[in-house]
Scaffold this motif. Structure first.
Motif, PDB file in Angstrom:
ATOM      1  N   GLN A  57      19.756 -29.547  39.162  1.00  0.00           N
ATOM      2  CA  GLN A  57      20.240 -28.180  38.990  1.00  0.00           C
ATOM      3  C   GLN A  57      20.679 -27.934  37.553  1.00  0.00           C
ATOM      4  O   GLN A  57      20.466 -26.835  37.014  1.00  0.00           O
ATOM      5  N   MET A  58      21.259 -28.943  36.918  1.00  0.00           N
ATOM      6  CA  MET A  58      21.662 -28.818  35.520  1.00  0.00           C
ATOM      7  C   MET A  58      20.433 -28.659  34.623  1.00  0.00           C
ATOM      8  O   MET A  58      20.437 -27.858  33.684  1.00  0.00           O
ATOM      9  N   LYS A  64      16.607 -22.428  31.307  1.00  0.00           N
ATOM     10  CA  LYS A  64      16.773 -20.995  31.077  1.00  0.00           C
ATOM     11  C   LYS A  64      17.047 -20.702  29.607  1.00  0.00           C
ATOM     12  O   LYS A  64      17.080 -19.545  29.195  1.00  0.00           O
ATOM     13  N   ASN A  65      17.249 -21.758  28.842  1.00  0.00           N
ATOM     14  CA  ASN A  65      17.477 -21.647  27.400  1.00  0.00           C
ATOM     15  C   ASN A  65      16.175 -22.014  26.691  1.00  0.00           C
ATOM     16  O   ASN A  65      15.664 -23.125  26.864  1.00  0.00           O
ATOM     17  N   PRO A  66      15.599 -21.114  25.885  1.00  0.00           N
ATOM     18  CA  PRO A  66      14.302 -21.417  25.251  1.00  0.00           C
ATOM     19  C   PRO A  66      14.342 -22.618  24.327  1.00  0.00           C
ATOM     20  O   PRO A  66      13.331 -23.305  24.161  1.00  0.00           O
ATOM     21  N   ILE A  67      15.506 -22.881  23.714  1.00  0.00           N
ATOM     22  CA  ILE A  67      15.610 -24.050  22.842  1.00  0.00           C
ATOM     23  C   ILE A  67      15.451 -25.327  23.664  1.00  0.00           C
ATOM     24  O   ILE A  67      14.629 -26.195  23.349  1.00  0.00           O
ATOM     25  N   LEU A  68      16.226 -25.439  24.734  1.00  0.00           N
ATOM     26  CA  LEU A  68      16.188 -26.651  25.543  1.00  0.00           C
ATOM     27  C   LEU A  68      14.862 -26.791  26.287  1.00  0.00           C
ATOM     28  O   LEU A  68      14.340 -27.901  26.445  1.00  0.00           O
ATOM     29  N   ALA A  69      14.309 -25.669  26.727  1.00  0.00           N
ATOM     30  CA  ALA A  69      13.023 -25.716  27.432  1.00  0.00           C
ATOM     31  C   ALA A  69      11.923 -26.248  26.519  1.00  0.00           C
ATOM     32  O   ALA A  69      11.108 -27.087  26.925  1.00  0.00           O
TER      33      ALA A  69
END
Length: 320
Positions: A57-58, A64-69
């Protein structure tokens, strides 16, 4: 251990990628460093995968964050590199890992395009977009290990075609919108795509066009110089998970310069001493930065466990 895994940020995979690439860079110079880098890289990859399994879930929220994705592609790039480490002792496993990482990377590209380009917002564009798309060239770099240069050749030109498009888009974004403090070190990624393109091109081309390599090398070194000026400010700004951007980009820059000088030498063009000295300096700088970022990450990842231990000690002391 659960506290550590829960606190593992996705960019940890970027440090793993930097370590795996550093091992390959230093292997001809210091042989024993490669296994060490491989083990450290694998440990970091294992931490990221454990978080994906234990706290899905985390991870879902992170995406949902484009940087992390987009940064998540570094996990797949690291797996491609580590497949090369495994190949001499477990070739079928290594090949399966390499192929699976490529398929997953291509899938991530398609998902990312549907998720973030369909509802495009310029202020959400970051250099991490290079990782998601140009990063597939890591498959080209590692393809000769598996005799898959034909696949590597196709993936190289796909990734390279993405480079100028993203370069224009990301540069335009930097000109139009301010960058949050935590994301500022991501600027270092600018130094990676041209250098990665050189490494990928030379890996899959028997008779390289040296003019093409030379032009790319000039771009790569120019971007590296621009980034280098800003590194002290990023370091002084305090630790962020985005520090991972100061690992692989510098390693691949040094790698590209070394490979380019070797290609020119094989073609009968002797490299000036200044370029040889520059190559040594870049290797030393990349090694130092990877070690520095790794140390900061270890301290960051260990902090939750140390704090939990301190709280337990405080709870025990009153009853003693």
């Amino acid at each position: 251990m659960t506290d550590i895994i829960k606190g593992v940020p996705i960019p940890t995979a970027g440090v793993a990628l930097g370590l795996a690439a550093l091992g390959n860079l230093l292997s001809p110079l210091i042989g024993f460093v490669r296994p060490l880098c491989g083990v450290l890289s694998a440990l970091l990859v294992a931490l990221v995968i454990c978080k994906m399994v234990m706290f899905p879930q985390m991870i879902k929220e992170d995406f949902k964050n484009p940087i992390l994705a987009s940064v998540s592609a570094t996990l797949l790039m690291a797996l491609m590199q580590l497949a090369g480490y495994i190949a001499p002792v477990a070739y079928p496993l290594a090949f399966a890992l390499w192929g699976s990482a490529i398929v997953a990377h291509l899938t991530l590209m398609a998902w990312f395009a549907g998720r973030y380009f369909r509802s495009f917002k310029l202020d959400q564009v970051f250099p991490t977009y290079f990782i998601c798309y140009v990063g597939i060239i890591v498959a080209s770099v590692t393809s000769p290990i598996f005799g898959m240069e034909a696949v590597g050749h196709v993936l190289f030109w796909f990734g390279f075609a993405c480079y100028p498009v993203l370069l224009g888009l990301i540069t335009y974004r930097y000109a139009k919108h301010p960058v949050p403090g935590a994301a500022r070190p991501l600027f270092c990624i600018y130094s990676a795509p041209a250098s990665l393109s050189i490494a990928g091109y030379l890996a899959v081309t028997d008779a390289p066009n040296l003019l093409f390599v030379g032009v790319l090398l000039m771009f790569a070194q120019a971007f590296f110089a621009i980034v280098l000026v800003k590194v002290p400010a990023f370091v002084r700004g305090g630790f962020f998970p985005s520090y991972a951007a100061m690992t692989f980009p510098f390693v691949i820059t040094a790698t590209a310069l070394m490979l380019s000088l070797e290609a020119f030498a094989e073609a009968g063009f002797a490299s000036p001493f200044i370029l040889q000295a520059l190559c040594i300096a870049e290797i030393m700088f990349a090694t130092g930065m990877v070690a520095f970022v790794l140390a900061r990450y270890v301290a960051f990842l260990a902090k939750p466990a140390l704090e939990a231990r301190a709280l337990r000690m405080e709870a025990v002391e009153p009853g003693m």
